[in-house]
Design an enzyme around this catalytic site. Structure first.
Site, PDB file in Angstrom:
ATOM      1  N   PRO A  95       5.202   2.104   4.434  1.00  0.00           N
ATOM      2  CA  PRO A  95       6.167   2.891   5.203  1.00  0.00           C
ATOM      3  C   PRO A  95       7.596   2.456   4.893  1.00  0.00           C
ATOM      4  O   PRO A  95       7.842   1.298   4.561  1.00  0.00           O
ATOM      5  CB  PRO A  95       5.824   2.568   6.654  1.00  0.00           C
ATOM      6  CG  PRO A  95       5.067   1.290   6.638  1.00  0.00           C
ATOM      7  CD  PRO A  95       4.479   1.121   5.266  1.00  0.00           C
ATOM      8  N   HIS A  96       8.528   3.386   4.980  1.00  0.00           N
ATOM      9  CA  HIS A  96       9.957   3.103   4.870  1.00  0.00           C
ATOM     10  C   HIS A  96      10.360   2.214   6.052  1.00  0.00           C
ATOM     11  O   HIS A  96       9.776   2.322   7.135  1.00  0.00           O
ATOM     12  CB  HIS A  96      10.691   4.448   4.969  1.00  0.00           C
ATOM     13  CG  HIS A  96      12.139   4.390   4.630  1.00  0.00           C
ATOM     14  ND1 HIS A  96      13.049   3.696   5.379  1.00  0.00           N
ATOM     15  CD2 HIS A  96      12.842   4.974   3.627  1.00  0.00           C
ATOM     16  CE1 HIS A  96      14.249   3.839   4.838  1.00  0.00           C
ATOM     17  NE2 HIS A  96      14.149   4.616   3.774  1.00  0.00           N
ATOM     18  N   ASP A  97      11.369   1.338   5.856  1.00  0.00           N
ATOM     19  CA  ASP A  97      11.813   0.454   6.941  1.00  0.00           C
ATOM     20  C   ASP A  97      12.160   1.226   8.212  1.00  0.00           C
ATOM     21  O   ASP A  97      11.854   0.779   9.313  1.00  0.00           O
ATOM     22  CB  ASP A  97      13.052  -0.344   6.521  1.00  0.00           C
ATOM     23  CG  ASP A  97      12.668  -1.469   5.585  1.00  0.00           C
ATOM     24  OD1 ASP A  97      11.464  -1.769   5.504  1.00  0.00           O
ATOM     25  OD2 ASP A  97      13.579  -2.019   4.925  1.00  0.00           O
TER      26      ASP A  97
ATOM     27  N   GLN B 130       6.991   8.423   6.527  1.00  0.00           N
ATOM     28  CA  GLN B 130       7.972   8.372   5.444  1.00  0.00           C
ATOM     29  C   GLN B 130       7.739   7.148   4.554  1.00  0.00           C
ATOM     30  O   GLN B 130       7.598   6.031   5.053  1.00  0.00           O
ATOM     31  CB  GLN B 130       9.331   8.289   6.118  1.00  0.00           C
ATOM     32  CG  GLN B 130      10.418   7.716   5.266  1.00  0.00           C
ATOM     33  CD  GLN B 130      11.375   8.795   4.853  1.00  0.00           C
ATOM     34  OE1 GLN B 130      11.670   9.690   5.627  1.00  0.00           O
ATOM     35  NE2 GLN B 130      11.848   8.703   3.649  1.00  0.00           N
TER      36      GLN B 130
END
Ligand SMILES: NC(=[NH2+])NCCC[C@H](N)C(=O)O
Length: 338
Positions: free
Chosen positions: A230-232, A166
């Site tokens: 990447p998303h956290d 993501q």
């Protein structure tokens, strides 16, 4: 205890609830609509039985179950062939040199090329877990159980494995890469496009996706900054996969610009470090903590256990592990260090 097993039609409601807990914000290849999810579970059941309808590729869906109360706390999938018979879309980041000898200028320009190169490679997908379990042993179990499944059924999978991670999404739901690129072509919100791509047919991608290469320098600054990030919320997953030997290469998610991780199947850490053993004798809750899997196809189970390894190939585990795996003395299991 935590147990990973194949998803069943009866799990539909609980899986839907989990897909919902992600919020509209979080993308995954897990459909959030009942009908699409029902179909996905049916295909998975057939896949575990080795009875996939002609012309379709196996797609496996696993659930993480709390064995005490039967509650499902997570879902994870493997698509034997990315795209499952249709093209699988990514961007490939490449570079061109724009130079003029006469002017004495030379500039390296990044370009995103639409690519189907990852089509048919084995894909880890649909990973969703209750937020409070992120980064725990249960999280490890759910993600890595898939690799033990691959180890046990190696011939069902290809020589390379990929995972789409993501990408960056802001707290207000905005996705910088999507807002700068996809939105202009798809004319819809990220969430809508994301939902469509999780449903079974993807013809809309072929129809709406821009066919020409994209010059990175023409994207917004925020979109450029998000490329390959990447998303956290994916960071625990990203780290786990990195430990398994996955690496980011030149491929990016077409919607949010998130990284696509790649690995050689036969070098995956859990595959290389896992061993087949034979169940024998009982043991208490101490010793080395391991992942343990047993069973083929639809009877595949994976859990966490304490083990006591003897010489030879015999393995002692607590009685509750025997029960959970549904195995008895003399049965084969596979273990991997936690
Ligand atoms: N964040 C997303 N949903 N991106 C779309 C991924 C599409 C996927 N690569 C496919 O071809 O099926």
């Amino acid at each position: 205890m935590w147990l990973v097993r194949p998803a069943q039609p009866d799990d539909l409601k609980q899986i839907l609830a989990i897909a919902g807990t992600q919020g509209a914000r979080l993308s995954s290849t897990l459909p959030k609509e009942s009908d699409a999810l029902k179909q996905k579970i049916e295909l998975s059941v057939a896949s575990f039985k080795g009875q996939v309808p002609e012309g379709q590729a196996p797609r496996f869906l696993f659930v993480l179950e709390n064995s005490e109360d039967g509650a499902i706390a997570g879902v994870a999938g493997i698509d034997a062939r990315a795209g499952s018979g249709e093209p699988f879309y990514s961007y490939r980041k490449d570079a061109l040199i724009h130079a003029s000898h006469e002017l004495g200028v030379s500039r390296k320009v990044e370009v995103l090329y639409p690519s189907h190169a990852l089509t048919d490679q084995t894909l880890l997908c649909s990973f969703v877990i209750r937020p409070e379990l992120r980064g725990t042993e249960a999280f490890d179990l759910l993600s890595r159980a898939r690799i033990l499944f691959i180890a046990e059924h190696r011939e069902w999978f290809t020589s390379r494995v990929v995972v789409e991670i993501q990408g960056v999404q802001n707290d207000d739901g905005g996705v910088p890469f999507w807002d700068s690129l996809g939105r202009h072509f798809f004319n819809m919100d990220f969430d809508a496009a994301d939902r469509y791509s999780a449903s079974l047919s993807k013809t809309f991608l072929a129809e709406m996706m821009p066919h020409n290469p994209i010059y990175v320098s023409l994207l917004s600054d925020a979109a450029q900054a998000a490329l390959g990030k990447p998303h956290d919320v994916s960071s625990a997953n990203y780290e786990l996969l990195t430990r398994e030997g996955f690496q980011a290469g030149c491929y990016l998610d077409i919607f949010d610009g998130g990284p696509v991780l790649e690995a050689r199947t036969d070098s995956l850490h859990s595959l290389v470090t896992s061993h087949r053993k034979v169940l024998h004798g009982r043991h208490e809750d101490d010793g080395e903590a391991c992942l343990i899997s047993a069973g083929e196809g639809e009877s595949f189970r994976c859990t966490l256990t304490w083990v006591d390894e003897s010489l030879e190939d015999e393995l002692k585990v607590p009685v509750k592990t025997w029960n959970l795996l549904g195995k008895s003395a003399g049965d084969a299991v596979r273990i991997a260090p936690l």
